[in-house]
Design an enzyme around this catalytic site. Structure first.
Site, PDB file in Angstrom:
ATOM      1  N   GLN A   1      45.131  31.783  26.154  1.00  0.00           N
ATOM      2  CA  GLN A   1      43.886  31.178  25.666  1.00  0.00           C
ATOM      3  C   GLN A   1      43.212  32.181  24.726  1.00  0.00           C
ATOM      4  O   GLN A   1      42.923  33.310  25.132  1.00  0.00           O
ATOM      5  CB  GLN A   1      42.971  30.880  26.854  1.00  0.00           C
ATOM      6  CG  GLN A   1      41.654  30.244  26.473  1.00  0.00           C
ATOM      7  CD  GLN A   1      40.635  30.306  27.619  1.00  0.00           C
ATOM      8  OE1 GLN A   1      40.825  31.058  28.569  1.00  0.00           O
ATOM      9  NE2 GLN A   1      39.583  29.531  27.519  1.00  0.00           N
TER      10      GLN A   1
ATOM     11  N   SER B   1      37.703  33.769  23.328  1.00  0.00           N
ATOM     12  CA  SER B   1      36.688  34.824  23.229  1.00  0.00           C
ATOM     13  C   SER B   1      36.916  35.727  22.036  1.00  0.00           C
ATOM     14  O   SER B   1      38.053  35.950  21.609  1.00  0.00           O
ATOM     15  CB  SER B   1      36.705  35.681  24.500  1.00  0.00           C
ATOM     16  OG  SER B   1      36.527  34.882  25.631  1.00  0.00           O
TER      17      SER B   1
ATOM     18  N   SER C   1      44.114  36.632  28.466  1.00  0.00           N
ATOM     19  CA  SER C   1      44.938  36.911  29.655  1.00  0.00           C
ATOM     20  C   SER C   1      46.424  36.733  29.356  1.00  0.00           C
ATOM     21  O   SER C   1      46.827  35.694  28.833  1.00  0.00           O
ATOM     22  CB  SER C   1      44.554  35.974  30.807  1.00  0.00           C
ATOM     23  OG  SER C   1      43.238  36.210  31.209  1.00  0.00           O
TER      24      SER C   1
ATOM     25  N   GLU D   1      38.737  23.778  34.000  1.00  0.00           N
ATOM     26  CA  GLU D   1      38.965  25.159  34.394  1.00  0.00           C
ATOM     27  C   GLU D   1      38.004  25.558  35.511  1.00  0.00           C
ATOM     28  O   GLU D   1      38.400  26.120  36.520  1.00  0.00           O
ATOM     29  CB  GLU D   1      38.780  26.062  33.174  1.00  0.00           C
ATOM     30  CG  GLU D   1      39.084  27.523  33.462  1.00  0.00           C
ATOM     31  CD  GLU D   1      38.862  28.432  32.258  1.00  0.00           C
ATOM     32  OE1 GLU D   1      38.056  28.067  31.383  1.00  0.00           O
ATOM     33  OE2 GLU D   1      39.490  29.499  32.199  1.00  0.00           O
TER      34      GLU D   1
ATOM     35  N   ASN E   1      28.888  33.810  35.708  1.00  0.00           N
ATOM     36  CA  ASN E   1      28.085  33.074  36.694  1.00  0.00           C
ATOM     37  C   ASN E   1      26.622  32.965  36.273  1.00  0.00           C
ATOM     38  O   ASN E   1      25.939  32.011  36.661  1.00  0.00           O
ATOM     39  CB  ASN E   1      28.219  33.735  38.071  1.00  0.00           C
ATOM     40  CG  ASN E   1      29.552  33.381  38.704  1.00  0.00           C
ATOM     41  OD1 ASN E   1      30.418  32.788  38.054  1.00  0.00           O
ATOM     42  ND2 ASN E   1      29.725  33.730  39.969  1.00  0.00           N
ATOM     43  N   GLU E   2      26.149  33.927  35.455  1.00  0.00           N
ATOM     44  CA  GLU E   2      24.760  33.805  34.957  1.00  0.00           C
ATOM     45  C   GLU E   2      24.653  32.517  34.119  1.00  0.00           C
ATOM     46  O   GLU E   2      23.697  31.748  34.236  1.00  0.00           O
ATOM     47  CB  GLU E   2      24.370  35.011  34.088  1.00  0.00           C
ATOM     48  CG  GLU E   2      24.170  36.310  34.850  1.00  0.00           C
ATOM     49  CD  GLU E   2      25.481  37.004  35.190  1.00  0.00           C
ATOM     50  OE1 GLU E   2      26.537  36.592  34.676  1.00  0.00           O
ATOM     51  OE2 GLU E   2      25.450  37.964  35.983  1.00  0.00           O
TER      52      GLU E   2
END
Ligand code: FAD
Length: 383
Positions: free
Chosen positions: A125, A128, A160, A244, A364-365
């Site tokens: 992927q 980013s 990754s 995902e 998570n933020e």
């Protein structure tokens, strides 16, 4: 929601269990984050595929069994209970495949899915960028029109297993003059060994070399490797992130199996008078079962023709924090032995990886912001 399995699901479970019992390697494969482990895991994908167990919920013509999500969940429970290897093709199967099912052409599905199912082509992927993580819409890598396709340039990061993968999918800016940052983006697939691609491994805390950044210098991508309409990349990418975060990345089978292993560890290693530790083991079992029920509820919603939206953020926060707590409990149980990288059950390695859970697939933020705004209806934060 009916929580009883049908006779057909029970038979499917038995079939999967028998196959896995006969085939799962006796010894764990080397880590899939190394060249040797990557190759071994690719072979395992081929074996899974030969038995038609690599992508059970896909249509048969692409290598699946055409079964529904409940069967998939049953298979995953058996898979992890059998101690089967981690899935090296998970980026392709969990992210690119749903994108192709929803937005690809029939030609793309027929060309791409079978080699993904067999592990012959492993996908990375490439979303980013150094300045575009949480704020993905600020991405700067671009695709410029050329004869018969596009030329990609820019830098992608945190990819990754890209050091050993074959191909990648990502979003690129095709209209730098668009009025909003998330407009004018296009979703493309490219070859990691194409001229103009440089793959540079990024050191991880555990020293494994598969994580990588990608430098792209006028990499040619033919038109047939554009997914959906040019300019629609953001909408396409967002429609698949729910998969995902919400369903496929961390199926409950993995945590049910880990919680079972933790209980075994407690029985063999714990001081029975340590009630605080015992309660944490119990919490791990309860958490895995609760997560399973929540996931079955999602699957029921899909089966009824619905979809998962912002609720997928609840799953993501839950599984990532649960994973850390589970591994911390195991390490506290093991004491000093737990610090050995190759120690009992490889809990230390799992713990180090669990620390990344609150970051990847959207931090998570950010997930908490989504929960606050879209599920709880709280006012938008200052950004
Ligand atoms: C193990 C691992 C594997 C990964 N694999 C891949 C991959 O295969 N492909 C890929 O494309 N990417 C991958 N990533 C990248 C991952 O998606 C990003 O790390 C993630 O989206 C966060 O982006 P960032 O690292 O740029 O952090 P930033 O976005 O810079 O965030 C830094 C901190 O600021 C917080 N923050 C930022 N904006 C806000 C806001 N508006 N409100 C509140 N807090 C905020 C973040 O939550 C975080 O804590 C991976 C990351 C890890 C750790």
């Amino acid at each position: 929601m009916d929580l009883d399995h049908t006779d057909e699901e029970i038979a499917f479970r038995a079939l999967a269990r028998d196959w896995l019992r006969a085939r799962v390697p006796d010894q764990p494969l080397p880590s899939l984050e190394t060249a040797e482990g990557f190759a071994a895991h690719r072979e395992w994908e081929a074996e899974l595929s030969a038995g038609r167990w690599s992508v059970v919920s896909w249509p048969e013509r692409y290598g699946g069994r055409g079964v529904d999500l409940f069967h998939w969940l049953v298979f995953e429970e058996e898979y992890y209970a059998a101690g089967a290897p981690g899935r090296v093709s998970q980026n392709g199967i969990n992210l690119l495949a749903p994108t192709l099912f929803d937005h690809g052409t029939e030609e793309q599905r027929a060309r791409i899915l079978p080699s993904m199912a067999s592990g012959e082509v492993i996908w990375a992927q490439a979303w980013s960028e150094p300045e575009a993580g949480s704020d993905l819409a600020s991405l700067r890598s671009r695709a410029v029109r050329t004869d018969g396709g596009w030329l990609l340039s820019g830098q992608k990061t945190w990819s990754s297993r890209a050091a050993f993968a074959d191909r990648a999918f990502g979003i690129f800016r095709t209209d730098p003059d668009a009025d909003r940052p998330h407009r004018g983006l296009t979703y493309l697939m490219f070859d990691l060994r194409a001229p103009g691609v440089t793959v540079r491994p990024i050191g991880r805390i555990d020293g494994k070399p598969a994580f990588a950044e990608l430098f792209l210098d006028e990499v040619f991508v033919p038109d047939e490797d554009v997914i959906g309409e040019p300019g629609q990349g953001w909408r396409i990418a967002m429609s698949t992130t729910g998969n995902e975060r919400g369903l496929t990345l961390r199926s409950p089978g993995r945590f049910l199996a880990a919680a079972d292993r933790l209980v075994e560890l407690w029985r063999s290693a714990a001081d029975p008078s340590d009630t605080a530790l015992r309660d944490r083991v119990a919490d791990a079992v309860i958490g895995a079962r609760a997560y399973r029920l929540f996931t079955y509820a999602h699957a029921s919603r899909f089966a009824a023709g619905g979809s998962i939206g912002a609720e997928s953020s609840l799953n993501k926060v839950f599984w990532s924090e649960y994973d850390i707590a589970l591994h911390e409990t195991a390490l506290d149980l093991l004491g000093a032995d737990g610090e050995l990288a190759d120690g009992p059950g490889e809990w230390a390695e799992g713990y180090v990886f669990s620390l990344a859970g609150p970051i990847y697939a959207g931090t998570n933020e950010i997930q908490r912001d989504i929960i606050a705004e879209r599920l709880l209806g709280l006012p938008k934060g200052r950004r």
